[in-house]
Design an enzyme around this catalytic site. Sequence first.
Site, PDB file in Angstrom:
ATOM      1  N   TYR A   1      28.946  28.851  44.623  1.00  0.00           N
ATOM      2  CA  TYR A   1      29.293  27.470  44.925  1.00  0.00           C
ATOM      3  C   TYR A   1      28.495  26.986  46.139  1.00  0.00           C
ATOM      4  CZ  TYR A   1      32.131  23.863  47.239  1.00  0.00           C
ATOM      5  OH  TYR A   1      32.555  22.741  47.907  1.00  0.00           O
TER       6      TYR A   1
ATOM      7  N   ARG B   1      52.703  24.326  61.932  1.00  0.00           N
ATOM      8  CA  ARG B   1      51.441  25.040  61.717  1.00  0.00           C
ATOM      9  C   ARG B   1      51.701  26.479  61.307  1.00  0.00           C
ATOM     10  NH1 ARG B   1      49.482  27.856  65.571  1.00  0.00           N
ATOM     11  NH2 ARG B   1      50.089  26.386  67.224  1.00  0.00           N
TER      12      ARG B   1
ATOM     13  N   LYS C   1      41.426  22.119  42.041  1.00  0.00           N
ATOM     14  CA  LYS C   1      40.984  22.108  40.650  1.00  0.00           C
ATOM     15  C   LYS C   1      42.159  22.342  39.694  1.00  0.00           C
ATOM     16  CE  LYS C   1      36.807  21.918  42.546  1.00  0.00           C
ATOM     17  NZ  LYS C   1      36.953  22.263  43.956  1.00  0.00           N
TER      18      LYS C   1
ATOM     19  N   ASP D   1      36.709  34.619  43.559  1.00  0.00           N
ATOM     20  CA  ASP D   1      37.065  33.211  43.452  1.00  0.00           C
ATOM     21  C   ASP D   1      37.519  32.987  42.015  1.00  0.00           C
ATOM     22  OD1 ASP D   1      37.086  30.415  43.084  1.00  0.00           O
ATOM     23  OD2 ASP D   1      35.637  30.139  44.709  1.00  0.00           O
TER      24      ASP D   1
END
Length: 393
Positions: free
Chosen positions: A97, A45, A194, A169
């Site tokens: 978004y 982690r 993406k 973004d």
Amino acid sequence: MSRITDIIHSVPVDPLTGSISVPVYQTSTFVQEAPGVHKGYDYARSNNPTRKALEDIIAKLEGGDNAFAFATGLAAIDAVAKLLSSGDEIIAVDDIYGGAYRLFTHIYEKLGIKIHYVDTTDAENILEFINEKTKFIWIESPTNPTLKVTDIQKVSEIAKPFGALVVVDNTFASPVAQLPFELGADIIIHSATKYIAGHSDLVAGLVVTKTPELSEKIKFIQNATGGILGPWDCFLAIRGIETLELRVRQQSENASKIAEYLTTRQEIDKVYYPGLTTHKNHEIAKRQQNGLFGGVISFSLKEDTVEAANQFVTSTNYFKLAESLGGVKSLLCHPAQMTHASIPREKRLSSGVQDSLIRLSCGIEDVEDLIKDIENALGTLKLEVKGQKLEAQ
């Protein structure tokens, strides 16, 4: 060194074995020589060599101090939002978004964070809302789905006197086309699902930080909250980066030709694409996106109904109806019912997301095949012109 050479050779050769590909360190923990004595890794982690390789590559591509990989793009957005405290304010692009809107509205507003949604295509609009409580100016450029473009440099100049951080973004542009840090931004976010990964086979998010101070804070949040990206998905994202520039350039070229074609069709009302000279901020996009306008186009139909949009999106062959974008295969979606369904209709309409708005994600197929696919789908529509029903030509 050319950009494409730099991207390809930013992927390191494994120093232990000479492997040309970054190894997948599929492990949960690491053996220590003594308590606290190890090779930089103790628990997966907190750190993983495959994830570290991806983070280093992205930091280099964006010109940042450091980068951090998360399980999804929304997890990346959430990590940045966790920098805030109750009473803080965000100025966010109005055409945001849908997932970010849902997160801000249903979670962070309840925790005392105030969000102002502003049309940032004119940076001066920010001045009405910015104050000493403003901690973030949150930009998507281009936006999803109406491809609005914001002058990042001008927004950064407005933000700095107030001590506000500019969060960009950069998903739609990618670091191939746009480098927000060079324009004054402080934090960059990617849905690596993406263009970064580029093959529609994983979900991932990235946060890139400009300064060591911000890096330390995001690293703490990443470790404390645990929304990390697994090593196999890190490996796939690195694999995607090796062809990032080739893909983005081809997708941009395809999108430019398709956008021009759409402007000639009588069934189309509006075409949203920064590469069109009719786009409001075409010149800004041309300057800050390195002449690459991206692979996403949106358009609305003259018959501005959900029914007309449904007819179109269920009639294509190569453009597959699906969420997401940025992959090598072309996709399309109907934002009002899919990606932006969580946004109230009135809010969608006010930001330009019409009932008939359709978003195309252009892949790397032959552009003539894609245009023919669109032509065939448009041919299934019926238009009402001067009171008469006409078959679309």
